[in-house]
Each structure stands twice: as C-alpha cells, then as structure tokens.
Design an enzyme around this catalytic site. Sequence first.
Site, mmCIF file in Angstrom:
data_model
loop_
_atom_site.group_PDB
_atom_site.id
_atom_site.type_symbol
_atom_site.label_atom_id
_atom_site.label_comp_id
_atom_site.label_asym_id
_atom_site.label_seq_id
_atom_site.Cartn_x
_atom_site.Cartn_y
_atom_site.Cartn_z
ATOM 1 N N TYR A 1 6.260 -41.207 -10.477
ATOM 2 C CA TYR A 1 6.160 -40.247 -11.580
ATOM 3 C C TYR A 1 6.037 -40.974 -12.905
ATOM 4 O O TYR A 1 7.026 -41.433 -13.484
ATOM 5 C CB TYR A 1 7.351 -39.275 -11.545
ATOM 6 C CG TYR A 1 7.105 -38.237 -10.485
ATOM 7 C CD1 TYR A 1 7.284 -38.555 -9.147
ATOM 8 C CD2 TYR A 1 6.600 -36.984 -10.810
ATOM 9 C CE1 TYR A 1 6.996 -37.643 -8.153
ATOM 10 C CE2 TYR A 1 6.312 -36.065 -9.819
ATOM 11 C CZ TYR A 1 6.502 -36.395 -8.505
ATOM 12 O OH TYR A 1 6.209 -35.499 -7.522
ATOM 13 N N LYS B 1 6.507 -44.841 3.429
ATOM 14 C CA LYS B 1 5.148 -45.218 3.801
ATOM 15 C C LYS B 1 5.093 -46.735 3.720
ATOM 16 O O LYS B 1 4.290 -47.320 2.973
ATOM 17 C CB LYS B 1 4.145 -44.528 2.838
ATOM 18 C CG LYS B 1 2.694 -44.700 3.194
ATOM 19 C CD LYS B 1 2.248 -43.974 4.456
ATOM 20 C CE LYS B 1 0.791 -44.278 4.745
ATOM 21 N NZ LYS B 1 0.368 -43.851 6.098
ATOM 22 N N ASP C 1 3.088 -39.392 6.380
ATOM 23 C CA ASP C 1 1.989 -38.635 6.998
ATOM 24 C C ASP C 1 2.410 -38.116 8.371
ATOM 25 O O ASP C 1 2.164 -36.953 8.717
ATOM 26 C CB ASP C 1 0.703 -39.480 7.075
ATOM 27 C CG ASP C 1 0.931 -40.895 7.575
ATOM 28 O OD1 ASP C 1 2.100 -41.315 7.737
ATOM 29 O OD2 ASP C 1 -0.070 -41.597 7.815
ATOM 30 N N ASP D 1 8.577 -34.136 -3.304
ATOM 31 C CA ASP D 1 7.949 -33.029 -4.028
ATOM 32 C C ASP D 1 6.951 -32.318 -3.099
ATOM 33 O O ASP D 1 6.964 -31.092 -2.947
ATOM 34 C CB ASP D 1 7.250 -33.610 -5.271
ATOM 35 C CG ASP D 1 6.774 -32.563 -6.247
ATOM 36 O OD1 ASP D 1 6.951 -31.365 -5.978
ATOM 37 O OD2 ASP D 1 6.212 -32.957 -7.295
ATOM 38 N N ASP E 1 7.332 -28.405 -0.745
ATOM 39 C CA ASP E 1 6.424 -27.242 -0.773
ATOM 40 C C ASP E 1 6.022 -26.870 0.654
ATOM 41 O O ASP E 1 5.986 -25.693 1.023
ATOM 42 C CB ASP E 1 5.155 -27.552 -1.580
ATOM 43 C CG ASP E 1 5.306 -27.271 -3.071
ATOM 44 O OD1 ASP E 1 6.364 -27.626 -3.632
ATOM 45 O OD2 ASP E 1 4.379 -26.693 -3.670
HETATM 46 C C1 IPM Z 1 8.839 -30.074 -8.748
HETATM 47 C C2 IPM Z 1 7.737 -30.201 -9.733
HETATM 48 C C3 IPM Z 1 8.143 -31.046 -10.874
HETATM 49 C C4 IPM Z 1 7.847 -32.475 -10.823
HETATM 50 C C5 IPM Z 1 8.110 -30.427 -12.224
HETATM 51 C C6 IPM Z 1 8.636 -29.007 -12.208
HETATM 52 C C7 IPM Z 1 8.824 -31.249 -13.255
HETATM 53 O O1 IPM Z 1 6.580 -30.520 -9.110
HETATM 54 O O2 IPM Z 1 9.978 -30.409 -9.043
HETATM 55 O O3 IPM Z 1 8.583 -29.636 -7.626
HETATM 56 O O4 IPM Z 1 6.825 -32.893 -11.349
HETATM 57 O O5 IPM Z 1 8.656 -33.219 -10.261
HETATM 58 MN MN MN Z 2 6.670 -29.604 -6.941
#
Ligand code: IPM
Ligand code: MN
Length: 364
Positions: A141, A194, A227, A251, A255
């Site tokens: 990041y 990884k 992966d 991250d 999702d």
């Molecule tokens: C997350 C997002 C974030 C990130 C944002 C909201 C700061 O993708 O936490 O899922 O970039 O880490």
């Molecule tokens: Mn996110």
Amino acid sequence: MNDANQPRRNRALRLGLIDGDGIGPEVVRAAGQVVDEALAAAGAPPVEWVPLLMGHRAIAEFGTPLPEQTLEELAGVDAWILGPHDNASYPAEHRVAPGGLIRKHFGLYANIRPARAFAGVRAAAPDIDLVIVRENSEGFYADRNMFAGSGEFRPTPDVAMSVGLVTRAACERIAHEAFRLAATRRKRVTIVHKANVLPLTMGLFRDVCREVGGAYPGIEVDDEHVDAAAAHLVRAAADYDVLVTENLFGDILSDLAGELSGSLGLAASLNCSATTAMAQAVHGAAPSLAGHNRANPAALQLSSAMLLRWLATRDAEGTLARAGERIERAVAATFEAGIATADLGGLASTGEFTEQVCARVHRR
Ligand code: IPM
Ligand code: MN
C-alpha cells in the site's frame, strides 16, 4: 485515549460516528441505531455519539477529506464507527483514501475480517465460517508503507514502480493476533503468501508467522500461496478457520470471502491495535445506491458488534460483550425470518431491515 487497564464501570461510552460518502450516512445511522438498542437491552448507559466529518462533506466544509479536527476528536473517544468513502470521486488534489490515513495515523495494524454464512441467506459457500486476519499497516500500500513520500513512483511517463514493505515486527504482531484468535475458534491458522515469486518479502512474512506459531502448540498451522488459496476458498471454504495474510492479499481475499458468504453487504471488519479500534465494513460507498434506502446495513452493524466485543475486553461487567452478542444474534435471526435487503434478493429497505434487527435485539 482511555487507559487500557482501567476497568470500565458502566460509564457511558463515547463513540465517534463518521458518515463518509455514498451510502455511508444510511448505513452508519443504521449501525448506530442497533448499537443504541443493544446497549439499552444489555443494561448499559446510552452511548455519547460524537459525529465527525470525512469525505465530500469534509471537503465542502474544511477543504480536505480528512480534517485535522476529525483526527483530534478521534484521539479522545473510546472507539469509532467509520462509514465508507468514495475517494475516486474527490477532486484530483484530494484523492487520498481517508480510511487508510486513519489506520496509519492511529496505528491500527490488524484488520479482522470474518466471513460466515447465515441461515436464510443463499450463499455460494453455505458452510463458510472463517476469519481473515489482514496485516493493515504495510505491504504494497503505497499510501501507507512510507514514513514520508509514497511507495509508488514514476521515473518517466512510461515507467512506474512500487515497493512493498514487510517488517519482522509487523509480521510478529499480526501473527500473534491470528494465533490468539484461532485459540478461541477451531484452532487452525493458514498463512497466505506468495513466497514463490516474492521470496524475500513474502518469505519473511511466512517464516515469521511460522515462528510465532511455535509459541502456540495447540494450533495447527499450514501455509498456501495466495492464488491457490483463492481457488481453494471457492472450492472448499469450510476448510479454513483463521487465515493470516499481508495487506493487499487480505484486502482482495476478504471481498471474495464476503461474496462467498452471500454478499459483500454482509462482510464485517474491525481495524484495531492494542489500544484503539474502528468498525468499518469491507464494502465501499456504492454511490449509485446512495440515498435510496436500499443498501444492506448488516456489514456495518456486524462490524459495530465486533467493536463492542473489542471494547468488552476492558469492561469489568461484561455488558458490552452481551450487547455485541445481541446484535449478532438479532441480525442472524432477521435473516432467518427471511428479511433481507435487495443485494440478498430481499425486499426490505435499509430502514426496515434495521427496525427488524432492533426489535430482535431485545429477545433472549
Ligand atoms: C479496504 C479498502 C481500503 C484499503 C480503503 C477503505 C482504505 O480497500 O479496507 O478493504 O485500501 O485498504
Ligand atoms: Mn477492500
């Protein structure tokens, strides 16, 4: 900040409440409502809410998406609830991710992201029940992994580079979070990395997590490439208990896990350090849904329950833990009764779903 060793004797909590952008005001309000209701039901004094600005409204009023005032106020509250931000739509000179800056500012190094299926919710992985423990302070990041400057740079118009940061100290503290959590669950940790293509950074992450695991003899440990883990999650999510991974992988996988559990609208998350915590849903600001009273508030309601449970570790009387549990049970019971928002194929509005949860918070 409160003294972490001071048992809270039923004094009122002061919690920050940050609307953010898009569906933020709707889901933040819905989260605040269930917290109020659950604390009342658990016999705790009402929360003193401290509303604070972030995002478009902050740009309009203070000329910046994350005003100094907001950070100063946050330093004085017990913990807070953060709505989503739509930083992609901020004017170019303000295009930072306020949520990332807040995590960095307060050293919220752990991002705890559970994914579990609910009775009454159709899920691609109906038996999923796992927690992703995401390292929240470094990795790839660019806006978080440098003291000054950015981890991304562009030496010529046609060349761009980015650096990843992995430190032993950050790996150790996130690994301890994961192993401590696994000890309260099914006692399995999977280290996701990884290391085949990033042998130095991801190899360090994997090796330090393994070393830390040595101090937890009752916990089974394995490791997987990210992966392979993504494929394995889709095929057999129930195999996982706790996954510990670096920032970017966590991250992305959270999702995926949220969707596997039925919807990203269910995916809760807590950002924390040893002394501070912030509830923040995994989902974003969904600008196209904003203002329609259709967003699923469950993710932020469940994140707020996590916040209460986190605060409960310093609550002598256990009321906060009971309040957190009440929210979790009430959300689950609402789904089980077939009440859900549109993302789950239901008909309930944000407000109707929240009313139903609030009613169930009082049931035993
Ligand atoms: C997350 C997002 C974030 C990130 C944002 C909201 C700061 O993708 O936490 O899922 O970039 O880490
Ligand atoms: Mn996110």
